[in-house]
Design a protein around this motif. Structure first.
Motif, short mmCIF file in Angstrom:
data_model
loop_
_atom_site.label_atom_id
_atom_site.label_comp_id
_atom_site.label_asym_id
_atom_site.label_seq_id
_atom_site.Cartn_x
_atom_site.Cartn_y
_atom_site.Cartn_z
N LYS A 79 0.85 -1.26 0.00
CA LYS A 79 0.22 0.04 -0.08
C LYS A 79 0.84 1.22 -0.02
O LYS A 79 0.53 2.12 -0.64
CB LYS A 79 -0.95 -0.05 1.15
N LYS A 114 -0.90 6.49 -6.69
CA LYS A 114 -2.36 5.69 -7.25
C LYS A 114 -3.44 5.68 -6.44
O LYS A 114 -4.54 5.56 -6.43
CB LYS A 114 -1.80 4.21 -7.63
N ILE A 115 -2.93 6.04 -5.14
CA ILE A 115 -4.06 6.15 -3.85
C ILE A 115 -3.49 6.96 -2.68
O ILE A 115 -2.35 7.54 -2.89
CB ILE A 115 -4.30 4.56 -2.98
N LYS A 116 -4.47 7.45 -2.09
CA LYS A 116 -4.10 8.23 -0.93
C LYS A 116 -3.94 7.57 0.37
O LYS A 116 -4.54 6.62 0.81
CB LYS A 116 -5.24 9.39 -0.77
#
Length: 522
Positions: A305, A313-315
């Motif tokens: 992650k 790509k993600i927060k």
């Protein structure tokens, strides 16, 4: 054994004259009905009844053409063959309910409630065969007297719910002053020879038909006129007594079966709950020291992650927590740079290689979606069978009629957990066949981030530990609910993946056996 169907079948036989044999020496029901009519006329002369109380009385008879006719007070006659539901034995007769009983009702307004006073019986207080006083409200004697002027209740009278849950005929067995609201009252004023128990059994039988013919919208009801003019088959007085005797014995035996079924069902539910509790505490299957610890898998998920965060790509999830045991054997939780002792939150001890984890750290979060095409399959709260915890049936809805709540994306392996009235346990594992559907925002959609196998996640979410634990956060009166934060902040016990597989195998095989037993009880 379907005792409800058995009960209805016995009632059906009784009401059609097929439960006991006819005796040709019995006085025909037509003679009884004529005696009641004469008695009512005499009561009018004596001032005990008003002329308007008998103006709608009719006589139903079979003509020379073998068809049924109804004669009214003005002398007119009408063929009612299309109203007659079935043929009656010799000696029986059809009549309207108001011809044999005085059908009244109570208040339809809302009297002023008081802490102590006269019980006000509503449709909610009528249960199978009796009156439930546990949640009764009270009104003043003054209000009660004004109601009872027209609806005084005596021992032997029958009460019948007119609004909401229609039916539940209940005989008054106590000499107690009560008032009624939204309830029909059947008073046996006209003939002591008529069996009030037979009439109650008839109402018990007929209520299923009445429920299919209600008026009203959101709250269905049956009118007083509907009840008064409802057709009732009347047997000879002697046969009434024979029918009542057989019915009382049969229905009592059915009730005993129901009691036993309920006790067994409760025991089965308790057994399933106990097995689940053992499973999530690490006491259902032995631990294997060769299993990769759950903490190692969780750390690997965090590393992956973190890499996705670096790649943009993600927060980063600001609620992401790490729960660990310190050198002092206490539990600590790290959120960002803050570390806090959470020993007081830990509900029970876990085996080695297990971990405690917040929902936000073991669920991957929910996604929204919109219905596409012409039709879509919708999963609402009532789509769930909350006994078996599965999807009963999705709703096929045109996209242009899609409700605003239809926006939860689901996948095969997702677990739906109802946020609304979570105590009802509307929880289900999504199988491949329903993975294309869209769920209501009334659900929290549990999606594993890799730490939980879908099957174990499902068993965990239906466990008493999770359901009862989340119920404590319910808010609201009409539709009590919990929030997504309640689910994401809750602590979940996580075993190693290999142990999850062993647990799920035992649970599946054990519950399959238990569910076969449950099916035999229904």
């Amino acid at each position: 054994m379907d005792t409800k169907a058995l009960r209805q079948k016995i009632l059906d036989l009784a009401i059609r004259g097929k439960l006991v044999p006819q005796d040709p020496s019995d006085e025909p029901a037509s003679v009884l009905l004529e005696r009641i009519r004469e008695q009512k006329k005499q009561m009018v002369k004596e001032g005990k009844l008003k002329a308007k109380d008998i103006k709608n009385d009719t006589i139903i008879f079979v003509g020379e053409d073998n068809l049924h006719y109804e004669k009214f007070q003005d002398g007119s006659v009408k063929c009612i063959e299309d109203e007659i539901p079935f043929e009656l034995p010799e000696g029986w007769a059809w009549c309207r309910l108001n011809s044999i009983v005085d059908v009244r009702d109570g208040t339809h307004d809302t009297p002023t409630y008081v802490d102590k006073g006269i019980p006000l019986i509503t449709s909610k207080n009528l249960v199978e065969g009796g009156i439930d006083y546990s949640n009764v409200k009270y009104i003043s004697e003054k209000d009660a007297i004004s109601i009872n002027d027209r609806s005084g209740v005596n021992i032997g009278d029958i009460l019948f719910a007119m609004i909401g849950t229609i039916g539940n005929p209940s005989m008054v067995t106590e000499d107690i002053l009560i008032s009624i609201k939204n309830v029909a009252l059947f008073k046996f004023t006209f003939s002591k020879n008529l069996s009030n128990h037979f009439v109650m059994y008839f109402l018990d039988y007929a209520q299923e038909d009445m429920k299919n013919k209600p008026s009203g919208g959101l709250q269905p009801f049956v009118s007083l006129n509907f009840l008064r003019t409802y057709l009732v088959p009347v047997p000879p007085v002697e046969e009434q007594q024979r029918i009542v005797s057989i019915l009382a014995d049969s229905i009592n035996k059915i009730r005993n079966i129901d009691v036993l079924k309920n006790e067994l069902t409760a025991s089965v539910k308790k057994a399933k709950s106990k097995i689940l509790d053992l499973a999530i505490r690490g006491k259902l299957v032995p631990q294997d020291p060769n299993d990769e610890p759950a903490s190692v898998l969780l750390e690997r998920i965090r590393v992956e992650k973190e890499e996705l965060i670096k790649q943009g790509k993600i927060k980063r999830d600001k609620k992401e927590s790490i729960i660990f045991r310190g050198d002092d054997n206490s539990y600590y939780e790290k959120i960002g740079d803050d570390i806090e002792n959470i020993d007081t939150e830990i509900p029970f001890n876990l085996p080695d290689n297990w971990i405690w984890c917040r929902g936000c750290s073991c669920f991957s979060g929910m996604e929204t979606t919109k219905p596409q095409g012409e039709f879509f399959d919708y999963i609402d709260i009532d789509s769930i069978d909350n006994r078996l915890h599965c999807i009963k049936k999705t709703k096929r809805i045109p996209v242009i009629e899609a409700p605003s709540r239809a926006s939860r994306a689901i996948n095969s392996g997702s677990v739906l957990f109802s946020l609304v009235r979570p105590y009802l346990e509307n929880i289900a594992l999504i199988e491949e066949i329903h993975s294309h559907s869209i769920a209501s925002t009334g659900f929290y959609v549990c999606n594993s981030n890799g730490l939980l196998l879908p099957d174990y996640m499902f068993y965990l979410m239906i466990s008493k530990y999770v359901v009862d634990g989340l119920n404590q956060y319910m808010k609201g009166d009409n539709s009590p609910s919990i929030s997504r934060n309640d689910i994401e902040n809750w602590l979940y016990p996580i075993p190693p993946i290999d142990e999850q597989r062993r647990i799920c195998y035992i649970l599946k095989t054990t519950f399959a056996t238990i569910e076969k037993l449950e099916e035999s009880l229904i």
